[in-house]
Design an enzyme around this catalytic site. Structure first.
Site, short mmCIF file in Angstrom:
data_model
loop_
_atom_site.label_atom_id
_atom_site.label_comp_id
_atom_site.label_asym_id
_atom_site.label_seq_id
_atom_site.Cartn_x
_atom_site.Cartn_y
_atom_site.Cartn_z
N HIS A 102 38.04 36.12 26.29
CA HIS A 102 39.03 36.98 26.96
C HIS A 102 39.20 38.28 26.17
O HIS A 102 39.33 39.35 26.74
CB HIS A 102 40.38 36.27 27.09
CG HIS A 102 40.32 35.03 27.95
ND1 HIS A 102 39.68 35.01 29.15
CD2 HIS A 102 40.85 33.79 27.79
CE1 HIS A 102 39.79 33.79 29.70
NE2 HIS A 102 40.49 33.04 28.88
N ASP A 140 34.86 37.31 35.76
CA ASP A 140 34.73 35.88 35.47
C ASP A 140 33.66 35.62 34.41
O ASP A 140 32.71 36.40 34.28
CB ASP A 140 34.39 35.14 36.78
CG ASP A 140 34.72 33.66 36.70
OD1 ASP A 140 35.35 33.23 35.71
OD2 ASP A 140 34.34 32.92 37.63
N LEU A 200 41.64 58.08 38.82
CA LEU A 200 41.39 56.68 39.19
C LEU A 200 42.66 55.84 39.15
O LEU A 200 43.44 55.93 38.19
CB LEU A 200 40.38 56.08 38.19
CG LEU A 200 40.12 54.59 38.32
CD1 LEU A 200 39.16 54.31 39.48
CD2 LEU A 200 39.52 54.01 37.03
#
Ligand code: IPE
Ligand code: IPE
Ligand code: MG
Length: 264
Positions: free
Chosen positions: A55, A38, A149
């Site tokens: 972004h 965020d 991962l």
């Protein structure tokens, strides 16, 4: 001279980062870290840039944090990239956000493959634009056999929607006679969520100073440790990630019991 020294002090040299990584790895590493990324909009606003610039910058953080998560031996990194509520944003911003997976993956997919990362997604992909869905599906396909991962993007994800869908699936099983009402228990619910195949998050990180879940993994986070930081997502770096994990390693997870041991 003094100015130079001071400036030097603020830079974390790679070697000290490497030492911290070794140190953190000698203790308990969370198997699953979930992050509410965020603060992109505020990062851009502070620079008089359009929100979408934030972004775009945030994408670089995704790359950084994926690399360090992999280095640390974290098994799953779930990144909240777009919520079911984010459709309320202006169309231009939504369009930009929907282009990011394609841009991120076309730039970094070779690197992810080289690092043995497996790309996955949770969320409702039906409502995603075709190009977004295609980019994610391609990455999932090309990394399907990797066993390092798991980089799990929560894209058009909403926890309440996920739970509602799960309830529907379970009711259908009962209606078909596949299970009885008494078979419904916590593990059956967990195993019908989109995260059924993943361990529950041990650590939740939210950047940008907001202290809320915003409809993220409400069921799965029941016993996660929470780490909130004021740092905005585009500024979140390896040192911030290590801070959060060190904080986690100091926590005493009791899971309702009294015999908690230090989580190291
Ligand atoms: C997070 O940054 C990214 C998404 C929710 C897609 P924001 O866009 O929410 O940034 P702020 O909270 O407005 O600063
Ligand atoms: C949560 O951030 C969603 C994502 C990070 C994808 P928001 O910025 O949308 O959350 P609110 O509106 O502050 O609760
Ligand atoms: Mg926000």
């Amino acid at each position: 001279m003094l100015e130079r020294l001071l400036r030097k002090k603020t830079v974390v040299p790679d070697s000290s980062l490497a030492d911290r990584i070794t140190d953190v790895k000698s203790r308990n590493i969370p198997a699953h870290v979930a992050i509410i990324m965020d603060g992109n909009g505020r990062w851009a606003n502070r620079r008089n840039l359009p929100r979408v610039a934030g972004h775009h910058e945030g994408m670089k953080t995704v790359r950084k944090i994926t690399r360090i998560a992999n280095d640390l031996g974290i098994q799953v990194l779930t990144l909240y990239a777009f919520s079911t509520e984010n459709w309320k944003r202006p169309k231009l911003e939504i369009d930009f956000l929907m282009k990011l997976p394609g841009e991120f993956l076309s730039t970094y997919l070779p690197e992810l493959i080289e690092q043995n990362v497996k790309v996955e997604m949770i969320g409702n992909s039906d409502l995603l634009p075709k190009h977004t869905k295609k980019a994610i599906e391609k990455a999932m396909k090309e990394t399907a056999h990797n066993d390092g991962l798991v980089l799990n993007f929560a894209m058009n994800y909403g926890s309440r929607l996920e739970i509602a869908e799960t309830v529907k699936d379970i009711v259908a099983l009962v209606a078909d006679g596949a299970i009885a009402v008494d078979d419904i228990d916590e593990s059956l619910i967990s195993s019908n969520l989109m995260t059924a195949h993943l361990p529950e998050p041990d650590l939740l990180i939210r950047t940008s100073g907001e202290v809320r879940l915003s409809n993220f993994m409400l069921w799965q986070l029941a016993y996660a440790e929470f780490s909130f930081t004021d740092v905005l997502w585009p500024d979140f770096d390896e040192a911030c990630m290590l801070n959060a994990i060190e904080e986690f390693q100091m926590r005493n997870r009791r899971f309702g019991s009294v015999e908690g041991e230090k989580n190291v």
